[in-house]
Structures are given as structure tokens and as C-alpha cells.
Enzyme design. Structure first.
Site, short mmCIF file in Angstrom:
data_model
loop_
_atom_site.label_atom_id
_atom_site.label_comp_id
_atom_site.label_asym_id
_atom_site.label_seq_id
_atom_site.Cartn_x
_atom_site.Cartn_y
_atom_site.Cartn_z
N GLU A 165 0.85 -1.19 0.00
CA GLU A 165 0.00 0.00 0.00
C GLU A 165 0.89 1.24 0.00
OE1 GLU A 165 -2.61 1.46 -0.88
OE2 GLU A 165 -4.12 0.84 0.55
N ASP A 166 0.44 2.29 -0.68
CA ASP A 166 1.21 3.53 -0.68
C ASP A 166 1.14 4.22 0.66
OD1 ASP A 166 -1.49 4.16 -1.02
OD2 ASP A 166 -1.16 5.64 -2.59
N ASP A 185 -3.81 5.39 5.98
CA ASP A 185 -4.35 6.60 6.58
C ASP A 185 -5.33 6.15 7.68
OD1 ASP A 185 -5.59 9.08 7.05
OD2 ASP A 185 -5.45 9.68 4.96
N ARG A 190 0.72 12.08 -9.39
CA ARG A 190 1.30 10.76 -9.14
C ARG A 190 2.73 10.65 -9.68
NH1 ARG A 190 -2.63 7.25 -7.37
NH2 ARG A 190 -4.74 7.58 -8.13
N PHE A 219 -2.38 16.14 4.00
CA PHE A 219 -2.68 15.64 2.66
C PHE A 219 -1.43 15.79 1.81
CE2 PHE A 219 -4.17 15.74 -1.71
CZ PHE A 219 -4.95 14.59 -1.72
#
Length: 180
Positions: free
Chosen positions: A102-103, A106, A168, A155
Site C-alpha cells: 500500500e502507498d 491513513d 502521481r 494531505f
């Protein structure tokens, strides 16, 4: 620090590419050690984790395979809390050691759902490898096993992470600059 405009928002470099690659190497080293002889299946969560997965897999030296799933839970700069499965899990996981790539973890809603799917499909062991972890917003019962960087609840974009599909491609990670 460099500032970049992505659509209508301004972002500032927080983690340069060199720091990101150092974190990727740390995760790969831990996986190589922990999973030696276990032939894991890596499941990359698209779209965000594609850069992390690419750099990670270049450093994984143990026998392994990789596959992909595509889930979505963000709209703009906010998590919707609703997970949409765009490309589903179609691998046979019976008895497999699975590492979810996973990037960012959160809230943990997306990854929790995927862990549950893997367990329901008979995976012997499911672990989480994430480049970025936000401990301040995570609601998972336990931390991911492999964490590149712990970050504040800001963010961010870049290195696979996006703002409405843009950003991206940036090689570094940038944080949203508050509007005055």
C-alpha cells in the site's frame, strides 16, 4: 523547499526522492529477512502503490510473485470511507503468505477490508507493507508490519499519490500548503 501547483492547490516538498528510496530499502530488507523461504505473494493496491511496488520489488531478493488489486476510497482530498473495488482479488490465496503493498495507510479502512478478503480466501498469513503510515488517523487494531515512514495527518501527493488523479508522477512527496 520546492513548491508545486497541482490543479488548484499548492504543495511543498516534504520527502525528497532520496529519503523515499532509503525508506523503500528499509522495508525490502525487513521483508527479505522475515519472509526468506516463505515464497510470499505480493498484492499491490493500485493506483497509488505502483511506484512503491516497483521500487520495492527491485529490492526484494527472495522468491516471490506479485499481483494487483484496484480499490478506491478517496474523492479530492478526503477519504469517503466507502471502498470501491475496481479490479478484484482473483488469486488463489489458500495457504499463501500474502504481503499487501500500500502507498499509504491513513484511516486503515481500505487495507482492513483487503486483509479480511485475503483471510476469507484462505491466506495463511497476511502482512501489510506501506511506504507511509499516519498513526494519528489510523483505526487499525495493529500497525502495519512494514512501514517506510511515519508521517503526520497531512494531505500529500507525489510518488504515486494523487490529488484528483494528478501529481502521481512527481518523484518526491509533497504536502499541501494551507491556504491563507
Amino acid at each position: 523547499m520546492a513548491r508545486v501547483k497541482v490543479l488548484d492547490k499548492t504543495f511543498e516538498t516534504t520527502y525528497p526522492e532520496s529519503r523515499i528510496l532509503e525508506a523503500v530499502g528499509k522495508v525490502a530488507d525487513a521483508i527479505n529477512s522475515d519472509m526468506d523461504g516463505k515464497d510470499p505473494l505480493f498484492l499491490c493496491v493500485l493506483n497509488g502503490a505502483f511506484m512503491f511496488a516497483s521500487d520495492l520489488m527491485k529490492r526484494v531478493t527472495i522468491p516471490s510473485r506479485i499481483s494487483f488489486v484496484k480499490l478506491a476510497s478517496y474523492s479530492g482530498t478526503q477519504s469517503t470511507g466507502v471502498i470501491k473495488e475496481l479490479i478484484g482479488l482473483n488469486e488463489d490465496l489458500t495457504g499463501r503468505n500474502v504481503i499487501l503493498i500500500e502507498d499509504i495507510v491513513d484511516t486503515g479502512v481500505t487495507i482492513k477490508s483487503l486483509v479480511e478478503q485475503c483471510e476469507a480466501k484462505g491466506a495463511a498469513d497476511v502482512r501489510i507493507a506501506t511506504l507511509l503510515f499516519k498513526p494519528g488517523s489510523c483505526k487499525l487494531p495493529k500497525k502495519p508490519e512494514y512501514i517506510g515512514l511515519e508521517i503526520p495527518n497531512d494531505f500529500i501527493v507525489g510518488y504515486g499519490l494523487d490529488y484528483d488523479g494528478y501529481g502521481r508522477n512527481l518523484p518526491e512527496i509533497l504536502t499541501l500548503v494551507p491556504e491563507n
